[in-house]
Motif scaffolding. Structure first.
Motif, PDB file in Angstrom:
ATOM      1  N   ASN A 229       0.726  -1.169   0.049  1.00  0.00           N
ATOM      2  CA  ASN A 229       0.074  -0.034  -0.004  1.00  0.00           C
ATOM      3  C   ASN A 229       0.810   1.294  -0.128  1.00  0.00           C
ATOM      4  N   PRO A 230       1.705   1.412  -0.870  1.00  0.00           N
ATOM      5  CA  PRO A 230       2.531   2.569  -0.904  1.00  0.00           C
ATOM      6  C   PRO A 230       1.978   3.758  -1.432  1.00  0.00           C
ATOM      7  N   ASN A 231       0.917   3.952  -1.916  1.00  0.00           N
ATOM      8  CA  ASN A 231       0.068   5.251  -1.985  1.00  0.00           C
ATOM      9  C   ASN A 231      -1.148   5.061  -1.307  1.00  0.00           C
ATOM     10  N   PRO A 232      -1.238   5.243  -0.105  1.00  0.00           N
ATOM     11  CA  PRO A 232      -2.386   4.999   0.891  1.00  0.00           C
ATOM     12  C   PRO A 232      -3.342   5.930   0.625  1.00  0.00           C
ATOM     13  N   THR A 233      -4.743   5.548   0.687  1.00  0.00           N
ATOM     14  CA  THR A 233      -5.854   6.212   0.584  1.00  0.00           C
ATOM     15  C   THR A 233      -5.866   7.598   1.599  1.00  0.00           C
ATOM     16  N   ILE A 234      -6.245   8.715   1.191  1.00  0.00           N
ATOM     17  CA  ILE A 234      -6.043   9.616   2.272  1.00  0.00           C
ATOM     18  C   ILE A 234      -7.572  10.035   2.759  1.00  0.00           C
ATOM     19  N   HIS A 235      -7.787  10.205   3.827  1.00  0.00           N
ATOM     20  CA  HIS A 235      -9.185  10.520   4.496  1.00  0.00           C
ATOM     21  C   HIS A 235      -8.923  11.520   5.383  1.00  0.00           C
ATOM     22  N   HIS A 236      -9.674  12.875   5.264  1.00  0.00           N
ATOM     23  CA  HIS A 236      -9.437  13.924   5.915  1.00  0.00           C
ATOM     24  C   HIS A 236     -11.033  14.287   6.441  1.00  0.00           C
ATOM     25  N   MET A 237     -11.177  14.700   7.702  1.00  0.00           N
ATOM     26  CA  MET A 237     -12.351  15.321   7.980  1.00  0.00           C
ATOM     27  C   MET A 237     -12.443  16.886   7.378  1.00  0.00           C
ATOM     28  N   THR A 238     -13.263  17.395   6.645  1.00  0.00           N
ATOM     29  CA  THR A 238     -13.199  18.732   6.165  1.00  0.00           C
ATOM     30  C   THR A 238     -14.154  19.660   7.025  1.00  0.00           C
ATOM     31  N   GLN A 239     -15.038  18.972   7.950  1.00  0.00           N
ATOM     32  CA  GLN A 239     -15.657  19.951   8.655  1.00  0.00           C
ATOM     33  C   GLN A 239     -16.486  19.107   9.934  1.00  0.00           C
ATOM     34  N   LEU A 240     -16.179  19.490  11.035  1.00  0.00           N
ATOM     35  CA  LEU A 240     -16.595  19.016  12.547  1.00  0.00           C
ATOM     36  C   LEU A 240     -17.562  19.919  12.956  1.00  0.00           C
TER      37      LEU A 240
ATOM     38  N   MET B 218     -18.261  16.270   8.221  1.00  0.00           N
ATOM     39  CA  MET B 218     -17.834  16.031   6.685  1.00  0.00           C
ATOM     40  C   MET B 218     -16.422  15.547   6.480  1.00  0.00           C
ATOM     41  N   ASP B 219     -16.343  14.609   5.443  1.00  0.00           N
ATOM     42  CA  ASP B 219     -15.040  14.394   5.099  1.00  0.00           C
ATOM     43  C   ASP B 219     -14.767  14.077   3.561  1.00  0.00           C
ATOM     44  N   PHE B 220     -13.370  14.153   3.316  1.00  0.00           N
ATOM     45  CA  PHE B 220     -12.950  13.876   1.954  1.00  0.00           C
ATOM     46  C   PHE B 220     -12.203  12.625   1.876  1.00  0.00           C
ATOM     47  N   ILE B 221     -12.558  11.840   0.964  1.00  0.00           N
ATOM     48  CA  ILE B 221     -11.766  10.599   0.574  1.00  0.00           C
ATOM     49  C   ILE B 221     -11.036  10.837  -0.981  1.00  0.00           C
ATOM     50  N   GLY B 222      -9.842  10.271  -0.780  1.00  0.00           N
ATOM     51  CA  GLY B 222      -8.877  10.572  -1.719  1.00  0.00           C
ATOM     52  C   GLY B 222      -8.000   9.002  -2.218  1.00  0.00           C
ATOM     53  N   THR B 223      -8.302   8.443  -3.363  1.00  0.00           N
ATOM     54  CA  THR B 223      -7.471   7.265  -3.370  1.00  0.00           C
ATOM     55  C   THR B 223      -6.932   7.162  -4.925  1.00  0.00           C
ATOM     56  N   ALA B 224      -5.840   6.401  -4.872  1.00  0.00           N
ATOM     57  CA  ALA B 224      -5.016   6.204  -5.953  1.00  0.00           C
ATOM     58  C   ALA B 224      -5.221   4.484  -5.858  1.00  0.00           C
ATOM     59  N   TYR B 225      -6.456   4.086  -6.468  1.00  0.00           N
ATOM     60  CA  TYR B 225      -7.271   2.893  -5.982  1.00  0.00           C
ATOM     61  C   TYR B 225      -6.291   1.803  -6.579  1.00  0.00           C
ATOM     62  N   HIS B 226      -5.839   2.013  -7.927  1.00  0.00           N
ATOM     63  CA  HIS B 226      -5.206   0.821  -8.504  1.00  0.00           C
ATOM     64  C   HIS B 226      -4.076   0.507  -7.563  1.00  0.00           C
ATOM     65  N   GLY B 227      -3.585  -0.812  -7.735  1.00  0.00           N
ATOM     66  CA  GLY B 227      -2.434  -1.248  -6.910  1.00  0.00           C
ATOM     67  C   GLY B 227      -2.973  -2.592  -5.983  1.00  0.00           C
ATOM     68  N   LYS B 228      -2.420  -2.874  -5.091  1.00  0.00           N
ATOM     69  CA  LYS B 228      -2.459  -3.994  -4.164  1.00  0.00           C
ATOM     70  C   LYS B 228      -3.366  -3.931  -3.094  1.00  0.00           C
ATOM     71  N   SER B 229      -3.982  -2.803  -2.708  1.00  0.00           N
ATOM     72  CA  SER B 229      -4.762  -2.668  -1.418  1.00  0.00           C
ATOM     73  C   SER B 229      -6.077  -2.365  -1.600  1.00  0.00           C
ATOM     74  N   VAL B 230      -6.480  -1.564  -2.488  1.00  0.00           N
ATOM     75  CA  VAL B 230      -7.844  -1.030  -2.524  1.00  0.00           C
ATOM     76  C   VAL B 230      -8.880  -2.045  -3.264  1.00  0.00           C
ATOM     77  N   THR B 231      -9.764  -2.555  -2.934  1.00  0.00           N
ATOM     78  CA  THR B 231     -10.681  -3.460  -3.553  1.00  0.00           C
ATOM     79  C   THR B 231     -11.410  -2.383  -4.662  1.00  0.00           C
ATOM     80  N   HIS B 232     -11.076  -2.839  -6.018  1.00  0.00           N
ATOM     81  CA  HIS B 232     -11.454  -2.066  -6.967  1.00  0.00           C
ATOM     82  C   HIS B 232     -11.916  -2.840  -8.014  1.00  0.00           C
ATOM     83  N   LEU B 233     -12.389  -2.333  -9.079  1.00  0.00           N
ATOM     84  CA  LEU B 233     -12.795  -2.684 -10.502  1.00  0.00           C
ATOM     85  C   LEU B 233     -11.675  -1.971 -11.529  1.00  0.00           C
TER      86      LEU B 233
END
Lengths: 306, 306, 306, 306
Positions: free
Chosen positions: B66-77, B89-104
């Motif tokens: 998982n060299p490029n981990p998903t980023i998850h940030h709270m954008t508002q509390l 509220m939150d932000f989710i960002g992912t370079a989903y290809h690779g060997k970690s994220v379940t993806h199509l």
């Protein structure tokens, strides 16, 4: 059009009337209404094999209703690397709450006077590290049940509801009757306001302050029928809000009181066409949020199967 | 264990044998095998109403896989804003290809010698602005069909396959027979290698160079059965690759030749338990990728319904 | 106002006239004009110890000139963690090119007919993995030299130049004379158009198609004086472009032909006030781009020292 | 090697001794020591015109000291667009705090028992929307003053300090004397531990729990000399911490008590070479943080001018 104002006291009485705190202990709230029996029954509705996406394309262009656009970057093209086969890869990032992205609201997204669903303190449940309670992970196994489209503009014979319109329970009941849909336990109720049709025709505006949605009294109707999920092509809230001092009463009632996840900014146009074509407004509705640890929701692509 | 090496010529013959170029014109490739009839039949398999997520939690922690981990940030509390109710509220960002994220994987993710599925030039199909052809948008209406789990470690009586293992068609056929699963048109075939069980037991490693998966000859078996989708708890490819000069032969055959989307890095552990418990290895499998314009795939949360 | 149109041939002749290809081999292009002697001389200009930032605040709000707003997320607040002291932390992300962020353009940002500075092929220099040639890393040691503000609105006695205005060399020369600034080898020339003053007064617009800047003939004047860097409160280009078929002639001439980095979207308002107050339009100008491997530029905070 | 343990009471006495709360009201804290006179004097030190970057390249590769790697994506290549010239563009995103990115810590980054610099409540100063007090914007005009490198490994005749080493004031004084550097008002003190030399030689580790830095008593020495900024090739803190119950005592003393911004993870290797070559350890040091509204700091590229 029904936008009668409501006092905070009247709102509080509704809140208490629809509140399900303490009824379940698995974090899924009213999604428990969509239990195995409902799932099996909903699956039986799949008789044509036709499917309709209920999501919009993620929108990378800023606009009045999309101030924090999704970012989509190619991270690799086939101009690099030497081994075969080569890969094209991308990054997707989204602050999915707001008025653009089709998304699910988990319970910890919303709090009223500091409390999220089940009366848990919002500041205890959600920190800068994410939600430890009420997060979208509680819905990781997905939501599958009967979906029912309540198409308000179709009922009224208009293209869309004007922003500011708050739809009440009597009209929902009329629509259900007209459509032959008996709303019942575990349903995913999708209320079409025509917001996107209006956007296509007239251009984007900011629905934060001006939107068609439900009147708070509609939630009593929903609670009586024990729905599992509420969705809309807007965010289910009418604005200006009918309730004094409560900007998003439907969010408060659904997420905080009832434990009913919301589906916001859905694409209900294709669904409305399909329903009209097939003459049925019920279907198997599938919702599978991303497994975002601590997430207050998730971008989703709900799909209706007929 | 079968890791017999294969020449490029032999690989090319398989490529030609399984190629479906020109068969469909809607961009969905072999997903067309999962047509209305298959969807209805698969929905009929939902008899218990139980559901299992086939995804892992998105992982924000870097690691060998998982060299490029998903980023998850709270954008508002709820520490900001004044109007009720308040929002987290939150932000989710992912370079989903690779060997970690379940993806199509959409078809434009992968090209062989410059060509993606249908022989389209990769550089014509995918620019820095995203994919104009072969993108995940072609699968926006979701994929719904019969899922079949082929549980290789269970068949072998081991906890997991060692990285490097390449499973061939004879073994797949044996497993199917043993399970009573007749793989047929439009199936979503999910091959369990136990990779995640190994990771849990022994710790993470980099599957880019060392992984259990399928032997290229298995794809002939898949093609003969006209499957719609192939998934795995790894990325379906065995590495080191059995094919000279082709690092990811299964990717090339599935995505480029057959038009079979891949589901990578699935969570098949819970599914395997459920299948064992219920004594059935078939189910309704649902996959609804996010509608990412130009996306080369999507993070997903596939769900199995029994 | 000077917006005389120019043919592509005339432009090409200017391109050839100002071209410095082959003159240096360290990747810093005309920044070499700002050599040790110039740095020492510029440092000697620091006699009051006053400093002025030449950057704007990064802007997270989308607008006509900011379609891809900077994202800024708190990643940790003091609501988590137990050890003392506690930390507040954030994430900053920016697609800094465009018309909002104060940034430096490295040479690989821009190509004309496929060639970046030094005639290198753009597609060879810059892949999806970033720039391997002409990147901002070549300027990692920063740029320090004499800055000269050429304040066009002040010269004209107006608050700002209207978009579309293209300032030519004669006027620049007049301004320099008037200010007592002899533009010379290694200077960082900052041309104020008043764009931000106009934005403050009239609201934002999209400068991509409508902006005040320089006429291409001004670059001959710049080249003769062997400047090191060109900056502006816009992006130095006047639009609609005076050159047929070339949308951003100043970008092409500065970045591709001359090897002169550009500073775009600078905050020159405070600087203009300071210059007026002190009665001098020269100062030590400091620019230290982030060390972004493969970067086509960098967000920066240039500072003027008097 | 000096890692004598210190009680919390002893630490508190140092905190009180070095505290500057109430001395300035412009939010810049001890940076006020680097006033106009210091800036002019520091500029006079620029006699050779040589410059050295004090930053590392932003690192997109995850590792023990870089769990949240910088993300760098090309957002546009010359494979799109039709107008000339064409552009290559990128996105840079970084959670810059931590042990990898060269960055400046603003005061609101750190709080002790809930208070940031000036005794302001951290939760009042910093919300999920960013810092409203003590943010990096207070330092928008940059920091320019005399930099002094205190090269501890050089003094000790070693390549680097072993993690765990805490350097005390006597040794700093010896080094200053040896170098002929009289540390005085407004200096930017850069303490080299050789951490990066060790990393290059031995590989990366996690400095969160094991690092060379300063002993808290060194901060008394710093405070007496009224320094403006403290920087290091680590993060200035020695770990395990010499102070009971305080994981990062130098952060607490510098940021919370003294109002001294920190520069973390600097590249001091090239600087050390330059200093050795020129036989001088003082120079003009320039630091220009990005103007991040609400930022708790900024990635920076500090540059030394000789």
């Amino acid at each position: 059009m029904m936008t009668a104002s409501m006092t905070r006291d009247e709102f509080n009485r509704i809140f208490d009337a629809v509140c399900t705190w303490g009824r379940w202990d698995d974090g899924r709230g009213s999604v428990n209404h969509a239990g195995p029996g409902q799932i099996v029954a909903a699956a039986e509705m799949v008789v044509t094999g036709r499917t309709v996406s209920l999501a919009h394309d993620l929108d990378t262009v800023a606009g009045p209703d999309n101030p924090n656009p999704t970012i989509h970057h190619m991270t690799q093209l086939s101009d690099v690397g030497v081994s075969e086969p080569r890969a094209n890869m991308d990054f997707i990032g989204t602050a999915y709450h707001g008025k653009s992205v089709t998304h699910l609201d988990a319970f910890c997204h919303c709090n009223l006077e500091g409390s999220i669903y089940e009366g848990v303190s919002s500041s205890a449940a959600v920190s800068s590290a994410g939600g430890s309670s009420g997060s979208v992970l509680d819905l990781a196994a997905g939501i599958f049940s009967r979906g029912v489209l309540l198409d308000v503009p179709r009922h009224r014979g208009v293209e869309w509801l004007e922003p500011g319109t708050a739809v009440g329970p009597d009209e929902l009941q009329e629509i259900a009757l007209e459509q032959g849909s008996e709303v019942s336990v575990g349903d995913l109720i999708l209320v079409r306001t025509g917001q996107r049709a209006r956007r296509t025709a007239l251009g984007a505006w900011d629905p934060s302050n001006f939107s068609a949605g439900l009147h708070p009294t509609a939630m009593v109707w929903m609670a009586e029928r024990r729905i599992a999920v509420l969705g809309s092509d807007g965010d289910s809230d009418a604005r200006p809000s009918p309730v004094e001092g409560i900007k998003s009463p439907i969010h408060a009632l659904a997420l905080v009181a009832m434990g009913v996840p919301l589906l916001d900014n859905m694409n209900l146009e294709d669904l409305a066409s399909m329903c009209g074509e097939l003459g049925r407004w019920e279907f198997l509705c599938t919702v599978a949020p991303l497994r975002i640890p601590g997430g207050t929701g998730s971008p989703v692509n709900p799909v209706a199967l007929f």
